[in-house]
Design an enzyme around this catalytic site. Sequence first.
Site, PDB file in Angstrom:
ATOM      1  N   GLY A  10       0.826  -1.219   0.000  1.00  0.00           N
ATOM      2  CA  GLY A  10       0.000   0.000   0.000  1.00  0.00           C
ATOM      3  C   GLY A  10       0.851   1.256   0.000  1.00  0.00           C
ATOM      4  O   GLY A  10       2.074   1.189   0.137  1.00  0.00           O
ATOM      5  N   CYS A 128      -3.818  10.752  10.390  1.00  0.00           N
ATOM      6  CA  CYS A 128      -2.864  11.740   9.863  1.00  0.00           C
ATOM      7  C   CYS A 128      -3.226  13.166  10.252  1.00  0.00           C
ATOM      8  O   CYS A 128      -2.372  13.961  10.643  1.00  0.00           O
ATOM      9  CB  CYS A 128      -2.779  11.614   8.349  1.00  0.00           C
ATOM     10  SG  CYS A 128      -4.345  11.403   7.525  1.00  0.00           S
ATOM     11  N   SER A 158      -4.001  11.489  -1.281  1.00  0.00           N
ATOM     12  CA  SER A 158      -3.210  10.359  -0.771  1.00  0.00           C
ATOM     13  C   SER A 158      -3.866   9.700   0.431  1.00  0.00           C
ATOM     14  O   SER A 158      -3.682   8.514   0.678  1.00  0.00           O
ATOM     15  CB  SER A 158      -1.817  10.829  -0.371  1.00  0.00           C
ATOM     16  OG  SER A 158      -1.906  11.851   0.620  1.00  0.00           O
ATOM     17  N   HIS A 240      -1.373  17.218   3.584  1.00  0.00           N
ATOM     18  CA  HIS A 240      -2.586  17.809   4.168  1.00  0.00           C
ATOM     19  C   HIS A 240      -2.281  19.217   4.670  1.00  0.00           C
ATOM     20  O   HIS A 240      -1.156  19.501   5.105  1.00  0.00           O
ATOM     21  CB  HIS A 240      -3.040  16.991   5.367  1.00  0.00           C
ATOM     22  CG  HIS A 240      -3.729  15.702   5.052  1.00  0.00           C
ATOM     23  ND1 HIS A 240      -4.115  15.309   3.792  1.00  0.00           N
ATOM     24  CD2 HIS A 240      -4.108  14.694   5.878  1.00  0.00           C
ATOM     25  CE1 HIS A 240      -4.706  14.130   3.830  1.00  0.00           C
ATOM     26  NE2 HIS A 240      -4.722  13.721   5.097  1.00  0.00           N
TER      27      HIS A 240
HETATM   28  C1  2RA Z   1      -7.744  10.437   4.803  1.00  0.00           C
HETATM   29  N1  2RA Z   1      -7.124  10.574   7.141  1.00  0.00           N
HETATM   30  O1  2RA Z   1      -7.072  11.464   4.646  1.00  0.00           O
HETATM   31  C2  2RA Z   1      -7.788   9.755   6.148  1.00  0.00           C
HETATM   32  C3  2RA Z   1      -7.215   8.380   6.089  1.00  0.00           C
HETATM   33  N2  2RA Z   1      -5.864   8.390   5.777  1.00  0.00           N
HETATM   34  O2  2RA Z   1      -8.407   9.903   3.917  1.00  0.00           O
END
Ligand code: 2RA
EC number: 1.2.1.11
Length: 336
Positions: A10, A128, A158, A240
């Site tokens: 993954g 995350c 992602s 993010h």
């Molecule tokens: C997302 N935090 O960003 C969730 C799972 N990685 O989709």
Amino acid sequence: MRAAIVGASGAVGQEFLRVLEERNFPLDELVLFGSTRSAGTKYTFRGKELTVKELKHNDDFKGIDLVWTSAGASTSKEYEKTITKYGAVMIDNSSAFRMDNDVPLIVPEVNAEQCRNIPRNVIANPNCTTIQLVVALKAIEDIAHIKKVHVSTYQAASGAGAAAMDELLKQTEQLVKGEEPTVSKFKYQLAMNLIPQVDVFTDNGYTKEEMKMYNESRKIMGTDIEVSATCIRVPVMRAHSEATWIETERPISIEEAREAFAKAKGVIVIDDTANSQYPMPLFLAGRDEVFVGRIRKDLTNPNGLTFWTVSDQIKKGAALNAVQIAEYMLEQGLLK
Ligand code: 2RA
């Protein structure tokens, strides 16, 4: 140290390989596990070819000291005992155990010491968005108690996996060509759009992703902090971003905040608005840290402060944080 990765094929599994190489994590052997579909796949690690073994309920984990798992919550729940029964420590990246009272939820910059108490030999890696948030919050909590947080997230493709990243690129290409975009990984087209839903909705109108930020932040910070989040999927590849508003017990100045961020572990400040310098996901993908900018007072609240953060979702938001947990345990003699 003999270690294993479950979910090696993954996006996060592949990042584990990169991070372990990059940080020269001390390993005598690394074993890769995956699904029936990925069994037999070969990856190069430190110049050696490793072949993915099919994950099964057998003695494959005998003699293994440490296992990073990132294959989904159902797999983590099903294989917890198979993985830990011979004493291996399981650092799990899924949501399976994060809110279990007997499983610590760890961001090393914030609460590493809680790795000492692992009655199930399981440690949970936070979501995350939570990791990124609490690394920044810790800097401020160290100078003034944070009571309330409002955060709006701008989450990269992602987070939904490698195939979602591929789909975003494909949609963009299709739009340029005037073709109908392929939509399969998200409810709606992501390219040129924003989707105010990450994961499913719960009874209170918040999504599971938003409730993770509320629940996980409280557990990691160990305080009465309350987090109200709005999580949005945006057409960005792998970092993010978060716009955060905090209310502290006492007023803090921008200078105090900037100094606290600059001193904080795992944080880099990019905050020079006179020269349009601030964190942006396009330029910070692949980096280890949480980047903080746009630091300013909240105009609505004398005890309020607002700031912007960017961090790589697959790296610090998943694989790197889990490897840093293991590094801390090694440093503290908590791992063989
Ligand atoms: C997302 N935090 O960003 C969730 C799972 N990685 O989709």
